[in-house]
Design a protein around this motif. Structure first.
Motif, PDB file in Angstrom:
ATOM      1  N   ALA A  33      13.535  -7.025  12.650  1.00 10.31           N
ATOM      2  CA  ALA A  33      13.717  -7.539  11.282  1.00 10.31           C
ATOM      3  C   ALA A  33      14.734  -6.681  10.536  1.00 10.31           C
ATOM      4  CB  ALA A  33      12.383  -7.554  10.544  1.00 10.31           C
ATOM      5  N   ALA A  95      22.184 -10.696  14.327  1.00  8.51           N
ATOM      6  CA  ALA A  95      21.469  -9.425  14.517  1.00  8.51           C
ATOM      7  C   ALA A  95      21.785  -8.856  15.886  1.00  8.51           C
ATOM      8  CB  ALA A  95      19.960  -9.640  14.371  1.00  8.51           C
ATOM      9  N   ARG A 128      13.614  -3.121  20.978  1.00  9.00           N
ATOM     10  CA  ARG A 128      14.247  -3.106  22.299  1.00  9.00           C
ATOM     11  C   ARG A 128      14.382  -1.685  22.856  1.00  9.00           C
ATOM     12  NH1 ARG A 128      13.989  -7.428  20.270  1.00  9.00           N
ATOM     13  NH2 ARG A 128      15.073  -9.360  20.785  1.00  9.00           N
ATOM     14  N   ARG A 178      21.244 -14.185  24.047  1.00  7.98           N
ATOM     15  CA  ARG A 178      20.803 -12.935  23.409  1.00  7.98           C
ATOM     16  C   ARG A 178      20.353 -11.916  24.453  1.00  7.98           C
ATOM     17  NH1 ARG A 178      16.953 -12.001  18.969  1.00  7.98           N
ATOM     18  NH2 ARG A 178      15.889 -13.977  19.293  1.00  7.98           N
TER      19      ARG A 178
HETATM   20  O1   DC Z   1      13.293  -8.853  17.907  1.00  5.19           O
HETATM   21  P1   DC Z   1      14.315  -9.706  17.194  1.00  5.19           P
HETATM   22  O2   DC Z   1      14.595 -10.982  17.922  1.00  5.19           O
HETATM   23  O3   DC Z   1      13.962  -9.948  15.765  1.00  5.19           O
HETATM   24  O4   DC Z   1      15.659  -8.828  17.204  1.00  5.19           O
HETATM   25  C1   DC Z   1      16.889  -9.321  16.726  1.00  5.19           C
HETATM   26  C2   DC Z   1      18.029  -8.628  17.449  1.00  5.19           C
HETATM   27  O5   DC Z   1      18.051  -7.250  17.076  1.00  5.19           O
HETATM   28  C3   DC Z   1      17.917  -8.647  18.968  1.00  5.19           C
HETATM   29  O6   DC Z   1      18.771  -9.610  19.542  1.00  5.19           O
HETATM   30  C4   DC Z   1      18.356  -7.279  19.424  1.00  5.19           C
HETATM   31  C5   DC Z   1      18.326  -6.429  18.190  1.00  5.19           C
HETATM   32  N1   DC Z   1      17.367  -5.342  18.248  1.00  5.19           N
HETATM   33  C6   DC Z   1      17.775  -4.163  18.813  1.00  5.19           C
HETATM   34  O7   DC Z   1      18.901  -4.078  19.300  1.00  5.19           O
HETATM   35  N2   DC Z   1      16.947  -3.088  18.825  1.00  5.19           N
HETATM   36  C7   DC Z   1      15.716  -3.170  18.309  1.00  5.19           C
HETATM   37  N3   DC Z   1      14.925  -2.092  18.318  1.00  5.19           N
HETATM   38  C8   DC Z   1      15.255  -4.390  17.760  1.00  5.19           C
HETATM   39  C9   DC Z   1      16.107  -5.477  17.755  1.00  5.19           C
END
Ligand code: DC
Length: 226
Positions: A33, A95, A128, A178
């Protein structure tokens, strides 16, 4: 206690992270988020993603707050509620692009550590790179995964329930795109931390995954108390 949950989009991280935070009375932090809010702020400022210095400035100065209980959490950007705006397909893709920028990641990781450490009881963080970068010494690390088809099916059903217009094929294509970007970026790509507990949720329902996670947490706590 710090609980790290990593994995690709649609593997169940948010739902399970919220359930765990509630059950164990921990803070819940949806780090995705935060990247989504940065992407939105960059879009609002009309700054192209390739202008990494200005993008990093925005990441540094944007006021991003996650407020409220885990299951009714609001995402605030500079005082405005953007909880809905950050959940569009465009925001997800944006994002994923903004999160490839190392300066942005550095700023977000600092915030995430500060938030995680500020909670007196502990925190469930999902994203991630939680177990690999943000909290490499987390008390327990989970990596939730599922086949792209299973994840797309879930996402598609969620979208339908929320009245969003999409097709299963579009959802699957979006998930694949993604995944590819999240796994192949140079800075902190999506990886399985070597001490992470991997759970494939493709064939499991939520309550089964939740029970498995709780059991592993209880085992870990019992071992730490010995
Ligand atoms: O979990 P999400 O789909 O809301 O995350 C959106 C994007 O943010 C996702 O494509 C990768 C990035 N992201 C990231 O690189 N590192 C994180 N800790 C969380 C999300």
């Amino acid at each position: 206690m710090i609980i790290a949950i990593d994995g690709p989009s649609g593997a169940g991280k948010s739902t399970l992270g919220k359930m765990l935070a509630k059950k164990l009375d921990l803070l819940y932090l949806d780090t995705g988020a935060m990247y989504r809010a940065v992407a939105l702020a960059v879009g609002k400022a009309n700054v192209p993603f390739r202008d990494v210095d200005r993008v990093a400035d925005i990441a540094e100065t944007a006021q991003i707050d996650l407020v409220g209980e885990p299951d009714a959490m609001k995402v605030m950007l500079d005082g405005a509620d953007v909880s809905m705006d950050i959940r569009t397909l465009d925001a997800a893709q944006a994002a994923s692009v903004v999160s490839t920028i190392p300066a942005v990641r550095r700023i977000m990781v600092e915030h995430q550590r500060a938030i995680g450490e500020s909670s007196p009881t502990g925190c469930v963080l999902e994203g991630r790179d939680i177990g690999s970068v943000v909290f490499p010494n987390a008390d327990i690390k989970f990596f939730l995964t599922a086949t792209p088809a299973a994840r797309a099916r879930r996402r598609f059903m969620e979208d339908q329930a929320k009245g969003r217009i999409s097709t299963y094929d579009q959802t699957l294509a979006e998930i694949n795109e993604r995944d590819e970007r999240d796994v192949s970026r140079e800075d902190s790509p999506l990886t399985i931390a070597e001490d992470a507990i991997v759970i494939d949720t493709s064939e499991l329902d939520l309550s089964e995954v939740f029970a498995q996670m709780l059991e592993r947490i209880n085992d870990r706590q019992a071992a730490a108390a010995r």
